[in-house]
Write an enzyme that holds these catalytic residues in place. Structure first.
Site, PDB file in Angstrom:
ATOM      1  N   TYR A 194       0.757  -0.924   0.051  1.00 46.09           N
ATOM      2  CA  TYR A 194       0.323  -0.193  -0.312  1.00 46.09           C
ATOM      3  C   TYR A 194       0.745   1.014  -0.202  1.00 46.09           C
ATOM      4  CZ  TYR A 194      -3.358   3.659   1.393  1.00 46.09           C
ATOM      5  OH  TYR A 194      -4.164   4.842   1.318  1.00 46.09           O
ATOM      6  N   SER A 218      -3.033  13.540   7.221  1.00 44.80           N
ATOM      7  CA  SER A 218      -4.384  12.863   6.503  1.00 44.80           C
ATOM      8  C   SER A 218      -5.446  12.755   6.928  1.00 44.80           C
ATOM      9  CB  SER A 218      -3.695  12.278   6.311  1.00 44.80           C
ATOM     10  OG  SER A 218      -4.997  11.964   5.509  1.00 44.80           O
ATOM     11  N   GLN A 222      -4.530  17.853   5.765  1.00 42.42           N
ATOM     12  CA  GLN A 222      -4.821  18.155   4.425  1.00 42.42           C
ATOM     13  C   GLN A 222      -6.389  17.461   4.390  1.00 42.42           C
ATOM     14  OE1 GLN A 222      -5.071  14.348   3.646  1.00 42.42           O
ATOM     15  NE2 GLN A 222      -6.530  15.198   1.503  1.00 42.42           N
ATOM     16  N   TYR A 242      -9.967  16.428   1.684  1.00 45.12           N
ATOM     17  CA  TYR A 242     -10.175  16.210   0.539  1.00 45.12           C
ATOM     18  C   TYR A 242     -12.139  17.540   0.394  1.00 45.12           C
ATOM     19  CZ  TYR A 242      -7.474  12.448   0.038  1.00 45.12           C
ATOM     20  OH  TYR A 242      -6.898  11.646   0.216  1.00 45.12           O
ATOM     21  N   ARG A 282      -4.867   1.069  -8.251  1.00 46.66           N
ATOM     22  CA  ARG A 282      -3.708   0.215  -7.656  1.00 46.66           C
ATOM     23  C   ARG A 282      -3.558  -1.701  -8.159  1.00 46.66           C
ATOM     24  NH1 ARG A 282      -3.746   4.032  -2.678  1.00 46.66           N
ATOM     25  NH2 ARG A 282      -4.190   6.052  -3.889  1.00 46.66           N
ATOM     26  N   HIS A 339       0.285  12.535  -6.945  1.00 42.18           N
ATOM     27  CA  HIS A 339       0.009  12.420  -5.518  1.00 42.18           C
ATOM     28  C   HIS A 339       1.041  10.721  -6.076  1.00 42.18           C
ATOM     29  CE1 HIS A 339      -2.956  11.655  -3.052  1.00 42.18           C
ATOM     30  NE2 HIS A 339      -2.596  10.668  -2.427  1.00 42.18           N
ATOM     31  N   ARG A 342       0.396   7.712  -7.629  1.00 44.97           N
ATOM     32  CA  ARG A 342      -0.572   7.260  -6.722  1.00 44.97           C
ATOM     33  C   ARG A 342      -2.068   7.390  -7.567  1.00 44.97           C
ATOM     34  NH1 ARG A 342       1.174   4.648  -2.374  1.00 44.97           N
ATOM     35  NH2 ARG A 342      -1.248   4.460  -1.530  1.00 44.97           N
TER      36      ARG A 342
HETATM   37  C1  LIG Z   1       0.441   5.520   1.404  1.00 44.66           C
HETATM   38  C2  LIG Z   1       0.222   6.369   1.201  1.00 44.66           C
HETATM   39  C3  LIG Z   1      -1.085   7.217   1.794  1.00 44.66           C
HETATM   40  C4  LIG Z   1      -0.381   8.328   1.033  1.00 44.66           C
HETATM   41  N1  LIG Z   1      -2.225   9.028   1.987  1.00 44.66           N
HETATM   42  C5  LIG Z   1      -2.617  10.552   1.424  1.00 44.66           C
HETATM   43  C6  LIG Z   1      -3.731  10.937   1.915  1.00 44.66           C
HETATM   44  O1  LIG Z   1      -3.760  10.674   3.079  1.00 44.66           O
HETATM   45  N2  LIG Z   1      -3.714  13.238   1.155  1.00 44.66           N
HETATM   46  C7  LIG Z   1      -2.913  12.986   0.789  1.00 44.66           C
HETATM   47  O2  LIG Z   1      -3.249  14.604  -0.247  1.00 44.66           O
HETATM   48  N3  LIG Z   1      -1.548  12.665  -0.187  1.00 44.66           N
HETATM   49  C8  LIG Z   1      -1.383  11.236  -0.011  1.00 44.66           C
HETATM   50  N4  LIG Z   1      -0.704  10.870   0.091  1.00 44.66           N
HETATM   51  C9  LIG Z   1       0.453  10.745  -1.323  1.00 44.66           C
HETATM   52  C10 LIG Z   1       1.547  12.001  -0.745  1.00 44.66           C
HETATM   53  O3  LIG Z   1       1.172  13.224   0.262  1.00 44.66           O
HETATM   54  C11 LIG Z   1       2.815  13.011  -2.083  1.00 44.66           C
HETATM   55  O4  LIG Z   1       1.749  13.706  -2.769  1.00 44.66           O
HETATM   56  C12 LIG Z   1       3.357  11.290  -1.891  1.00 44.66           C
HETATM   57  O5  LIG Z   1       3.558  10.517  -1.857  1.00 44.66           O
HETATM   58  C13 LIG Z   1       4.513  12.388  -2.444  1.00 44.66           C
HETATM   59  O6  LIG Z   1       5.443  10.969  -2.886  1.00 44.66           O
HETATM   60  P1  LIG Z   1       7.007  10.060  -2.852  1.00 44.66           P
HETATM   61  O7  LIG Z   1       5.891   9.112  -1.895  1.00 44.66           O
HETATM   62  O8  LIG Z   1       7.227   9.750  -3.554  1.00 44.66           O
HETATM   63  O9  LIG Z   1       7.172  11.627  -1.389  1.00 44.66           O
HETATM   64  C14 LIG Z   1      -0.069   9.392   0.326  1.00 44.66           C
HETATM   65  C15 LIG Z   1       0.832   8.379  -0.056  1.00 44.66           C
HETATM   66  C16 LIG Z   1       1.359   7.181  -0.220  1.00 44.66           C
HETATM   67  C17 LIG Z   1       2.439   6.737  -0.666  1.00 44.66           C
END
Ligand SMILES: Cc1cc2nc3c(=O)[nH]c(=O)nc-3n(C[C@H](O)[C@H](O)[C@H](O)COP(=O)(O)O)c2cc1C
Length: 388
Positions: free
Chosen positions: A31, A113, A134, A136, A171, A285, A288
């Site tokens: 995840y 988050s 953060q 949504y 994913r 993101h 993702r």
């Molecule tokens: C496991 C996971 C959960 C995430 N959950 C959120 C979230 O709840 N809200 C959000 O805005 N971004 C979320 N993100 C995105 C991160 O805030 C960020 O944009 C991203 O991880 C940056 O890339 P990096 O992992 O390569 O540093 C998540 C990323 C990961 C890896």
């Protein structure tokens, strides 16, 4: 080349990734580690940034290096923020609290988050520095407004509105592991074994880390701990009809700094400046959401040129070392958010792991600054790069 070192102590983000891989059940590790579809963009975030070359300069008196930076009116010891990462309390016992404490100890900010296990209030009770929150934009606007009120009451300085989740990107790893799809009854034993074969996680998180529910969403998704229930909530609540006009509504409820996270196009960046956002996060993101869009390192310079100084440009995606931070600043960012880097660290080493990763990044930044001949973050620009 094969790494034949003894591996007695973690020395890099990659080492914490390996620790996380051994400690977490596979579905939780994937995840964090995975991205959308073929994971092209996730990999490009890392490889494009790695391909940017620093420009080595010498004999420039770099005895006094200061890594501190002004980010949205706050003085941080490093231009780094812990990006919002959902479900962290599933990776380490009360993981959000541990990470926020580490961020405070190292003089940077933690961004909570919406879909955290520990509530805004729980994190606030455990720390003294202001955190970021953060959000949504949900269909249930009253609930979103209530969350903004709670964040304000907890002293959050900055609201990070995530705008790249109008719909949810698939994913494959999560679907295969049963994180986002129900698993056939015949496979339940496989999942049980995945969990039971990680006893330290069972002891630390499943038994001692309760309640494993979504602290900020208790009223909206009462007691939600099953992936299916949570997924239903996400599908129902993420609002694909949101437009720039809705930002007025956010502004009416949020008097603090407002950051739009998930901007990847110069035209959108200009629009963000026009509607009066204080900053944007150039982000896909972490690869993702929509796969096969460009990497953030490649998008950043064009976006920075498009908006100039009209708002602060932050960036995330693929940042895994202090060298990466220095490169992103040199490419035009005011600060970087890190996501997986700290998620691996909290899973691999809890609060101490996150603090250690931040110290690793700090030390690596110092070397990168010294050997590119820069003493202050404000001095970093394209001159620090060898643009091939
Ligand atoms: C496991 C996971 C959960 C995430 N959950 C959120 C979230 O709840 N809200 C959000 O805005 N971004 C979320 N993100 C995105 C991160 O805030 C960020 O944009 C991203 O991880 C940056 O890339 P990096 O992992 O390569 O540093 C998540 C990323 C990961 C890896």
């Amino acid at each position: 080349m094969e790494d034949r070192s003894l591996n007695l102590a973690p020395a890099s983000v990659a080492d914490y990734r390996e620790l996380a891989r051994t400690r977490l059940p596979r579905q939780l590790f994937d995840y964090i580690d995975g991205g959308a579809y073929r994971e092209t963009t996730m990999r490009a975030n890392v490889s494009d940034l790695r391909d940017v070359r620093l420009r080595q300069r010498v004999l420039r008196d770099v005895s006094d290096i200061d890594l501190s930076a002004n980010v949205l009116g706050e003085r941080l010891s490093l231009p780094v923020v812990l990006a919002p990462v959902g479900l962290i309390g599933m990776f380490a016992r009360r993981g959000e609290v541990q990470a926020a404490r580490a961020a405070e100890r190292e003089g940077i900010r933690f961004c909570e988050s919406t879909v955290s296990i520990c509530s805004i209030e729980e994190v606030n009770r455990a720390t003294t520095a202001p955190m970021w929150f953060q959000l949504y934009v949900m269909r249930d606007r009253a609930y979103a407004a209530a969350l903004m009120e709670r964040a304000q009451a907890a002293g959050c300085s900055t609201l990070v509105l995530t705008v790249d989740l109008a719909v949810v990107g698939a994913r494959y790893r999560d679907a295969r592991n049963g994180m986002t799809a129900s698993i056939p009854p015949g496979k339940k034993l496989v999942r049980a074994w995945d969990i039971l074969s990680h006893p330290s996680w069972v002891w630390d998180v499943a038994l001692r880390g309760k309640p494993l529910t979504f602290g900020n969403l208790e009223a909206a998704v009462p007691g939600a701990s099953s992936p299916n229930q949570f997924k239903r909530w996400v599908d129902n609540q993420f609002d694909p009809s949101v437009t720039w006009a809705d930002l007025d509504w956010v502004r009416q409820h949020w008097p603090g700094k407002l950051v739009l996270k998930g901007i990847l196009d110069p035209e959108d960046a200009k629009e963000a400046a026009r509607v009066g956002a204080d900053a944007i996060v150039v982000s896909n993101h972490g690869g993702r959401q929509l796969d096969e869009v460009r990497s953030t390192a490649s998008a950043l310079p064009g976006i920075r040129d498009a908006v100039g100084d009209r708002l602060d440009v932050l960036v995330d995606g693929g940042v895994q070392s202090g060298l990466d931070v220095v490169k992103m600043i040199a490419l035009g960012a005011k600060a970087c958010l890190i996501g997986r880097a700290w998620a691996y660290a909290v899973a691999g080493g809890g609060e101490a792991g996150v603090a250690h990763v931040l110290r690793i990044i700090r030390d690596e930044m110092k070397v990168a600054m010294a050997l590119t001949g820069n003493r202050r973050i404000e001095e970093l620009g394209p001159d620090a790069l060898d643009l091939l």
